[in-house]
Structures are given as C-alpha cells and as structure tokens.
Motif scaffolding. Structure first.
Motif, mmCIF file in Angstrom:
data_model
loop_
_atom_site.group_PDB
_atom_site.id
_atom_site.type_symbol
_atom_site.label_atom_id
_atom_site.label_comp_id
_atom_site.label_asym_id
_atom_site.label_seq_id
_atom_site.Cartn_x
_atom_site.Cartn_y
_atom_site.Cartn_z
ATOM 1 N N MET A 53 93.529 49.624 67.519
ATOM 2 C CA MET A 53 94.677 49.089 68.232
ATOM 3 C C MET A 53 95.405 48.140 67.300
ATOM 4 O O MET A 53 94.851 47.128 66.878
ATOM 5 N N MET A 54 96.641 48.485 66.973
ATOM 6 C CA MET A 54 97.439 47.695 66.042
ATOM 7 C C MET A 54 98.543 46.970 66.807
ATOM 8 O O MET A 54 99.048 47.471 67.808
ATOM 9 N N TRP A 55 98.913 45.806 66.304
ATOM 10 C CA TRP A 55 100.016 45.040 66.860
ATOM 11 C C TRP A 55 100.725 44.363 65.698
ATOM 12 O O TRP A 55 100.116 43.570 64.975
ATOM 13 N N CYS A 56 101.963 44.699 65.474
ATOM 14 C CA CYS A 56 102.771 44.118 64.391
ATOM 15 C C CYS A 56 102.058 44.191 63.044
ATOM 16 O O CYS A 56 102.122 43.258 62.241
ATOM 17 N N GLY A 57 101.345 45.265 62.804
ATOM 18 C CA GLY A 57 100.639 45.429 61.535
ATOM 19 C C GLY A 57 99.260 44.804 61.492
ATOM 20 O O GLY A 57 98.568 44.880 60.482
ATOM 21 N N ILE A 58 98.835 44.172 62.572
ATOM 22 C CA ILE A 58 97.522 43.515 62.633
ATOM 23 C C ILE A 58 96.581 44.381 63.458
ATOM 24 O O ILE A 58 96.902 44.775 64.578
ATOM 25 N N ASN A 59 95.413 44.636 62.902
ATOM 26 C CA ASN A 59 94.367 45.341 63.628
ATOM 27 C C ASN A 59 93.749 44.331 64.598
ATOM 28 O O ASN A 59 93.100 43.369 64.184
#
Length: 172
Positions: free
Chosen positions: A5-11
């Motif tokens: 699950m990624m968010w704004c390039g952050i795992n």
C-alpha cells in the motif's frame, strides 16, 4: 502475494513498521511516536522539496529525525510532575472538587478567554506564541517580521490586561 500500500511514494507498511519502530525506540513512548509519524506525514505532504520524489523513504526518515529532535527540545522545557512533587502519590490523586469550585474555575477560564479575545489580533498572536508555544521574543520577531521591541510590547500588554483581570477576580 502481498500487495504494498503506497501513499505519495511512501510504502505505508514500511512507515508503520520500520519507521514507527525507530521513532518509538528514540522517544520511548508509543503515543508520542505515532504523533511524530503523523506529523512527519503532514510535513512530507506539504513539502515542496525535490528530494522528496527521488528518495521518499530517506526524506521521510529525515523529517522524522527532525521531529524527534523537536519533541526532545520541547520536552526539556517542562519538569515532570513526579519530579516536582517528589513522587508524593497522595498529592497526585485526583482531587474531589465541588460543583461550586468547578463553576468558579469555569468562570475564571471564561473571563481569561474573553480578555484574550479582546486583545488586538497581533497582540494575541504574539502572546500565544510566547506563552503557549514557547517561542523566544527574537524567534517571534523573525517569524512575524516585526521588531523585538514590538514583541515585548505585545507580551507586556497581554500580561498587564491579564494581571488587571486577576486583581478583579481575587478582589471579588
């Protein structure tokens, strides 16, 4: 096969396992660690740095490290209650307050709130930054682009107004 699950390039799996564990180790409090992690997410989101896109995890970790330092510096401004009262547990027990006493406290707080609301907006902002957020006069002057002398005047005005109200309260 586990989906990342990624968010704004952050795992997010990495953030809530590795990064949060690192922060928790550094601050020794799971609640503060989660606050720092969430503050890091916010700072990461609003950041306009180009480094953020190249190495998002490294950038996120550096934000978290800076927030850990900020949390430490903030905590050093306060003395723990246990240290102040010498671990006197009887004193630490929750006092039983009468309804009258609670109403009195509420009225005093409302009066203080009214006094603060009557201050000019800039004066109120300076006082808040100084007394609540802990900024120095110099830091406030720089942040608000006003002179240090004006900061001192705003703080003094707020203190004088509050002191006048305190005298009225204690004379009642």
């Amino acid at each position: 096969m586990e989906k990342t699950m990624m968010w704004c390039g952050i795992n997010l799996q990495w953030a809530y396992s590795d990064l949060l564990s690192y922060i928790r180790f550094k601050v020794s409090c799971p609640h503060i660690a989660k606050d720092i992690l969430h503050d890091a997410f916010i700072r990461y989101t609003v950041s306009t740095s180009t480094n953020k896109g190249q190495e998002p995890h490294a950038y996120m970790r550096s934000i978290a490290k800076n927030l850990i330092v900020d949390a430490y510096n903030t905590s050093q401004r306060f003395v723990s209650l246990e240290a102040e009262v010498g671990l006197n547990r009887e004193w630490l027990e929750t006092p039983t307050l009468s309804v009258e006493h609670l109403n009195d406290i509420k009225q005093r707080l409302e009066m203080i709130q009214q006094i603060l609301e009557q201050l000019p907006p800039r004066c109120r902002q300076v006082f808040w930054m100084y007394r609540v957020e802990g900024y120095t006069h110099t830091e406030i002057a720089e942040k608000l682009a006003i002179s240090k002398n004006m900061v001192e005047r705003h703080v003094m005005r707020a203190i004088i107004d509050l002191s006048s109200a305190r005298e009225l309260i204690t004379n009642d």
